[in-house]
Design an enzyme around this catalytic site. Structure first.
Site, PDB file in Angstrom:
ATOM      1  N   GLU A  91     -11.493   1.811  18.007  1.00 55.60           N
ATOM      2  CA  GLU A  91     -12.615   1.733  17.056  1.00 55.60           C
ATOM      3  C   GLU A  91     -13.502   0.509  17.247  1.00 55.60           C
ATOM      4  O   GLU A  91     -14.659   0.491  16.810  1.00 55.60           O
ATOM      5  CB  GLU A  91     -12.092   1.757  15.610  1.00 55.60           C
ATOM      6  CG  GLU A  91     -11.333   0.495  15.201  1.00 55.60           C
ATOM      7  CD  GLU A  91     -10.839   0.537  13.752  1.00 55.60           C
ATOM      8  OE1 GLU A  91     -10.171   1.514  13.382  1.00 55.60           O
ATOM      9  OE2 GLU A  91     -11.128  -0.417  13.010  1.00 55.60           O
ATOM     10  N   ASP A 118      -8.489   6.876   9.061  1.00 52.82           N
ATOM     11  CA  ASP A 118      -9.531   5.907   8.692  1.00 52.82           C
ATOM     12  C   ASP A 118      -9.630   4.826   9.766  1.00 52.82           C
ATOM     13  O   ASP A 118     -10.467   3.938   9.671  1.00 52.82           O
ATOM     14  CB  ASP A 118      -9.165   5.274   7.334  1.00 52.82           C
ATOM     15  CG  ASP A 118     -10.245   4.332   6.818  1.00 52.82           C
ATOM     16  OD1 ASP A 118     -11.424   4.760   6.782  1.00 52.82           O
ATOM     17  OD2 ASP A 118      -9.928   3.174   6.480  1.00 52.82           O
ATOM     18  N   PRO A 135       2.125  -2.437   9.428  1.00 54.93           N
ATOM     19  CA  PRO A 135       1.251  -3.283  10.257  1.00 54.93           C
ATOM     20  C   PRO A 135       1.361  -2.895  11.725  1.00 54.93           C
ATOM     21  O   PRO A 135       2.360  -2.287  12.133  1.00 54.93           O
ATOM     22  CB  PRO A 135       1.809  -4.693  10.033  1.00 54.93           C
ATOM     23  CG  PRO A 135       3.213  -4.499   9.589  1.00 54.93           C
ATOM     24  CD  PRO A 135       3.296  -3.167   8.920  1.00 54.93           C
ATOM     25  N   THR A 163      -4.155   5.227   7.620  1.00 60.39           N
ATOM     26  CA  THR A 163      -5.152   4.298   7.072  1.00 60.39           C
ATOM     27  C   THR A 163      -4.765   2.866   7.439  1.00 60.39           C
ATOM     28  O   THR A 163      -5.288   1.920   6.843  1.00 60.39           O
ATOM     29  CB  THR A 163      -5.234   4.409   5.535  1.00 60.39           C
ATOM     30  OG1 THR A 163      -3.914   4.245   5.001  1.00 60.39           O
ATOM     31  CG2 THR A 163      -5.818   5.723   5.082  1.00 60.39           C
ATOM     32  N   SER A 164      -3.840   2.709   8.407  1.00 58.95           N
ATOM     33  CA  SER A 164      -3.347   1.348   8.685  1.00 58.95           C
ATOM     34  C   SER A 164      -4.049   0.709   9.883  1.00 58.95           C
ATOM     35  O   SER A 164      -4.961  -0.087   9.697  1.00 58.95           O
ATOM     36  CB  SER A 164      -1.834   1.359   8.851  1.00 58.95           C
ATOM     37  OG  SER A 164      -1.242   1.543   7.571  1.00 58.95           O
ATOM     38  N   ARG A 165      -3.617   1.046  11.072  1.00 59.55           N
ATOM     39  CA  ARG A 165      -4.278   0.546  12.276  1.00 59.55           C
ATOM     40  C   ARG A 165      -4.257   1.650  13.324  1.00 59.55           C
ATOM     41  O   ARG A 165      -3.260   2.358  13.486  1.00 59.55           O
ATOM     42  CB  ARG A 165      -3.576  -0.704  12.828  1.00 59.55           C
ATOM     43  CG  ARG A 165      -3.849  -1.988  12.047  1.00 59.55           C
ATOM     44  CD  ARG A 165      -5.313  -2.448  12.140  1.00 59.55           C
ATOM     45  NE  ARG A 165      -5.575  -3.660  11.365  1.00 59.55           N
ATOM     46  CZ  ARG A 165      -6.001  -3.688  10.099  1.00 59.55           C
ATOM     47  NH1 ARG A 165      -6.217  -2.560   9.438  1.00 59.55           N
ATOM     48  NH2 ARG A 165      -6.225  -4.843   9.507  1.00 59.55           N
ATOM     49  N   HIS A 212     -12.983   3.305   8.933  1.00 61.90           N
ATOM     50  CA  HIS A 212     -12.318   2.104   8.409  1.00 61.90           C
ATOM     51  C   HIS A 212     -12.950   1.650   7.086  1.00 61.90           C
ATOM     52  O   HIS A 212     -13.414   0.519   6.945  1.00 61.90           O
ATOM     53  CB  HIS A 212     -12.362   0.964   9.444  1.00 61.90           C
ATOM     54  CG  HIS A 212     -11.186   0.042   9.335  1.00 61.90           C
ATOM     55  ND1 HIS A 212     -10.483  -0.414  10.416  1.00 61.90           N
ATOM     56  CD2 HIS A 212     -10.579  -0.510   8.260  1.00 61.90           C
ATOM     57  CE1 HIS A 212      -9.503  -1.205  10.013  1.00 61.90           C
ATOM     58  NE2 HIS A 212      -9.540  -1.272   8.706  1.00 61.90           N
ATOM     59  N   ILE A 224       0.835  -1.208   0.000  1.00 53.74           N
ATOM     60  CA  ILE A 224       0.000   0.000   0.000  1.00 53.74           C
ATOM     61  C   ILE A 224       0.872   1.262   0.000  1.00 53.74           C
ATOM     62  O   ILE A 224       0.618   2.204  -0.761  1.00 53.74           O
ATOM     63  CB  ILE A 224      -0.957  -0.010   1.213  1.00 53.74           C
ATOM     64  CG1 ILE A 224      -1.918  -1.209   1.110  1.00 53.74           C
ATOM     65  CG2 ILE A 224      -1.737   1.292   1.298  1.00 53.74           C
ATOM     66  CD1 ILE A 224      -2.724  -1.488   2.351  1.00 53.74           C
ATOM     67  N   ASP A 233      11.484   2.528   5.924  1.00 54.06           N
ATOM     68  CA  ASP A 233      11.080   1.127   6.044  1.00 54.06           C
ATOM     69  C   ASP A 233      12.335   0.354   6.409  1.00 54.06           C
ATOM     70  O   ASP A 233      13.385   0.575   5.800  1.00 54.06           O
ATOM     71  CB  ASP A 233      10.503   0.617   4.702  1.00 54.06           C
ATOM     72  CG  ASP A 233       9.793  -0.735   4.855  1.00 54.06           C
ATOM     73  OD1 ASP A 233      10.406  -1.670   5.400  1.00 54.06           O
ATOM     74  OD2 ASP A 233       8.624  -0.840   4.430  1.00 54.06           O
TER      75      ASP A 233
END
Ligand code: NAI
Length: 331
Positions: free
Chosen positions: A263, A258, A206, A232-234, A295, A154, A173
């Site tokens: 949540e 998101d 992640p 938008t991941s977690r 989400h 992504i 990364d």
């Protein structure tokens, strides 16, 4: 014919799943899968779970006791599964690792454009015949710096889209992909430099014990004043309390999410008749420079069709004693 107990279902996932079900008999449950609801899987060969199901040890032990052999997650992330307990209980766990990186990356970009150009506020205003522009000033993306944390499937798509706006893209990364970076003119930098350089910082990693609260009181201070943070991941990648403080101080310039730390039990539900009990979410919802979606980054026709195809294929394969599709087994 494999029977599958399908949890936390909504019409938008039931439809594509049913379209490709073939021999698979789905028992659709609207509630989430937890240790309290696991017993409703009795007689099923597999369960199909989603991001806010809680597959902890008690839940997994109950599933195994009910005769379930396969946990088929219809999502990419698997942070909600106690994998040690799953394997001890003899359960095969599969996921859908790459249904559409475009769906999620495009949603991240949609959040950036909406928040930056105040489209959400403009939409509400013009419906009230308020055509004033005060408070709607954004900034050009062209020439600004976008930081991407996590250049997996992504993150790479998001980086390429941001490059398309003429932005400088920097990335962090632990496993850089140099060929890709060279092709798309993306610069890998140490994490602290990405945080300090970015006008927009987008998280695509992640959730693990290492990444939980990656954005916290200390790291949020490293962000450029006025920067926009996108997740938008977690939800648990961000310490919400620290981010709210930063927004109140005016250091963080915008937040587009998101996903939200707490949540579970809120997102995916219509709570419009209720008093929201989560004070931090309530606070976030009243900032003019915060945008929250519930989400939905995965929610495109293409992604739903691919999630259904991979999930049903794996259910059939595991039921027939075959290995699941390559890359989908969670070990
Ligand atoms: P991926 O596995 O392809 O890429 C993850 C990348 O993060 C890898 O390159 C990995 O090396 C990197 N990474 C791991 N730890 C890191 C760290 N501490 N700092 C920087 N990079 C790190 O995963 P993919 O498909 O790109 O998905 C990313 C996340 O997006 C998923 O884990 C999931 O949580 C989330 N997601 C959210 C959806 C939504 O609807 N909002 C839908 C699908 C995925």
């Amino acid at each position: 014919m494999p029977t599958v107990a399908f949890f936390d279902t909504k019409p938008y996932d039931r439809e594509p799943m049913t379209a490709v079900a073939g021999d698979v008999a789905f028992l659709f449950h609207e509630f989430r899968l937890t240790s309290e609801t696991a017993s409703l899987s009795s007689g099923a060969a597999a369960v199909c779970g989603f991001v806010n199901d809680r597959l902890d040890r008690p839940c997994l032990q109950q599933l195994a006791a009910c005769g379930v052999r396969h946990v088929a997650l219809r999502c990419a992330g698997f942070n909600n599964v106690d994998l040690v307990a799953a394997h001890e209980a003899g359960l095969v766990v599969t996921r859908v690792p790459a249904y559409s990186p475009h769906a999620v990356a495009e949603h991240a970009v949609a959040l950036v454009l909406t928040l930056n150009r105040r489209i959400h506020r403009a939409f509400a205003r013009v419906r009230e015949q308020n055509f004033s522009l005060a408070g709607l000033v954004g900034f050009d993306l062209y020439g600004k710096t976008c930081g991407i944390i996590g250049t997996g499937r992504i993150g790479r798509v998001a980086a390429e889209i941001f490059r398309g706006f003429g932005m400088r893209v920097v990335a962090y990364d632990p496993f850089p992909i140099s060929d890709w970076a060279a092709t798309h003119e993306v610069d890998y930098l140490p994490l602290e430099e990405v945080l300090a350089d970015s006008d927009i910082l987008s998280l695509h990693i992640p959730l693990t014990s290492d990444t939980q609260h990656l954005i916290n009181a200390d790291t949020v201070r490293l962000l450029k004043p006025g920067a926009m943070l996108v997740n938008t991941s977690r939800g648990k990648l961000i310490d919400t309390t620290a981010v709210i403080e930063s927004l109140k101080r005016g250091h963080l310039g915008g937040l587009a999410i998101d996903v939200y730390e707490e949540e579970e039990g809120i997102f995916f539900e219509d709570l419009s008749d209720q008093v929201l009990q989560d004070d931090e979410l309530s606070r976030l919802l009243v900032f003019p420079n915060v945008l929250v979606t519930a989400h939905q980054a995965f929610l495109t026709r293409e992604a739903l069709a691919e999630i259904a195809r991979v999930t049903v294929t794996n259910i059939n394969r595991v039921a027939r004693g075959k290995p699941p599709l390559e890359g989908t087994l969670v070990e």
